[in-house]
Design an enzyme around this catalytic site. Structure first.
Site, PDB file in Angstrom:
ATOM      1  N   ASP A  98     -14.647  -6.564  17.139  1.00  0.00           N
ATOM      2  CA  ASP A  98     -15.659  -7.617  17.247  1.00  0.00           C
ATOM      3  C   ASP A  98     -16.341  -7.438  18.608  1.00  0.00           C
ATOM      4  O   ASP A  98     -15.707  -7.650  19.640  1.00  0.00           O
ATOM      5  CB  ASP A  98     -15.031  -9.014  17.200  1.00  0.00           C
ATOM      6  N   LYS A 162     -21.394 -12.058  13.017  1.00  0.00           N
ATOM      7  CA  LYS A 162     -20.520 -13.169  13.409  1.00  0.00           C
ATOM      8  C   LYS A 162     -21.289 -14.171  14.257  1.00  0.00           C
ATOM      9  O   LYS A 162     -22.095 -13.790  15.100  1.00  0.00           O
ATOM     10  CB  LYS A 162     -19.326 -12.591  14.169  1.00  0.00           C
ATOM     11  N   LYS A 191     -19.038 -13.846   9.430  1.00  0.00           N
ATOM     12  CA  LYS A 191     -17.846 -14.482   9.988  1.00  0.00           C
ATOM     13  C   LYS A 191     -18.276 -15.693  10.806  1.00  0.00           C
ATOM     14  O   LYS A 191     -19.168 -15.591  11.660  1.00  0.00           O
ATOM     15  CB  LYS A 191     -17.069 -13.509  10.868  1.00  0.00           C
TER      16      LYS A 191
END
Length: 232
Positions: A98, A162, A191
Site C-alpha cells: 500500500d 484506496k 479499499k
C-alpha cells in the site's frame, strides 16, 4: 444488519486488513496482531515496512497476507525512494503493498508525474506477483483530483485504489467510496480505510462497493456482527 449486505463473521473477516501502523508498536504488539489475524481469518495485516520480515515469519503457516505500507503516511518521497523501500519490503516477504501517492504533485496537477510513479510502483509489485494498492489520501483532494487519479489508475491497472492512510485530517467516507467505484474500472478494486470503527460503517462501505476494509477495529467489528446475528 445494514440493508443490502448480509455476511457472516467469516465473510466479513475476509474483507478486513487488520491494521497496526502506530510508530511506537512493539514487537509484542506486532506478534499479537499476526496471531489475531490468524485466529479471526483476516485477509491481511497492514504494517509499516520495517516489520515485514518478522510478520512474514509469524504468518508463514497461514493464508494471511503481509501488507507493507510504503512512503507512509505522507507520500512525500521521490519515486526512486519509494521503489527502493518497496523492493526491500518485497524481498522481505510482503504479499501486498500500500503506497501513498505524491500529494504535492497531485495538488500541482502534475498528473504525468503521478502516472509515472504509479506505473513504476505497479510494475515492481507485479514483477514479484504482489498486490499493489494506491493510496489517494482523499481528505486533501477535491473530487476532480480524485477522478483524475481514478483515470490514471484505469490506464496503469493497480489492483486496488484506496481512500486514506488513516493519518490525515479525515478518513474514508461513503461519498468517496461511491465516487471511486463509479470512476474506476471493475477490474480495479476499492479499499476503504481510516476511521472505520463500527459495524454499520463497515457494512455501508461494503455495500457501496469497497472490496477491502482497512481498520484497527476488526475484532470489535466481528464481535459486533456475531452479537447482532445471535440477537436476531
Amino acid at each position: 444488519m445494514k440493508a443490502g449486505v448480509n455476511v457472516d463473521a467469516k465473510e466479513l473477516a475476509a474483507y478486513i486488513d487488520h491494521t497496526n501502523l502506530k510508530p511506537d508498536a512493539s514487537e509484542a504488539d506486532m506478534k499479537k496482531l499476526c496471531e489475531e489475524a490468524k485466529e479471526y481469518g483476516f485477509c491481511m495485516v497492514a504494517i509499516n515496512s520495517v516489520q515485514t520480515s518478522c510478520c512474514k515469519k509469524w504468518l508463514c503457516d497461514s493464508a494471511v497476507h503481509v501488507g507493507a505500507a510504503i512512503s507512509f503516511p505522507l507520500g512525500q518521497t521521490t519515486i526512486a525512494t519509494k521503489l527502493f523501500e518497496c523492493e526491500d519490503a518485497l524481498r522481505n516477504g510482503a504479499d501486498e503493498i500500500d503506497y501513498v501517492v505524491n500529494l504535492t504533485k497531485v495538488k500541482d496537477h502534475d498528473y504525468a508525474y503521478i502516472e509515472d510513479e504509479m506505473r513504476q510502483m505497479v510494475a515492481l509489485c507485479h514483477k514479484y506477483h504482489v498486490i499493489c494498492k494506491v493510496i489517494f489520501e482523499n481528505c486533501y483532494l477535491n473530487d476532480e483530483e480524485k477522478i483524475q487519479l481514478c483515470e490514471i489508475a484505469n490506464r496503469v491497472r493497480p489492483d486496488f485504489i484506496k481512500t486514506s492512510t488513516g493519518f490525515g485530517v479525515g478518513g474514508a467516507t461513503l461519498e468517496d467510496v461511491k465516487l471511486m467505484v463509479e470512476h474506476v474500472d471493475e477490474a480495479i478494486a476499492v479499499k476503504a480505510a481510516g476511521g472505520i470503527r463500527d459495524l454499520d460503517t463497515a457494512l455501508a462501505m461494503i455495500e457501496a462497493g469497497a472490496k477491502r476494509i482497512g481498520t484497527s477495529s476488526g475484532i470489535s467489528l466481528i464481535h459486533e456482527l456475531t452479537k447482532r446475528k445471535e440477537s436476531c
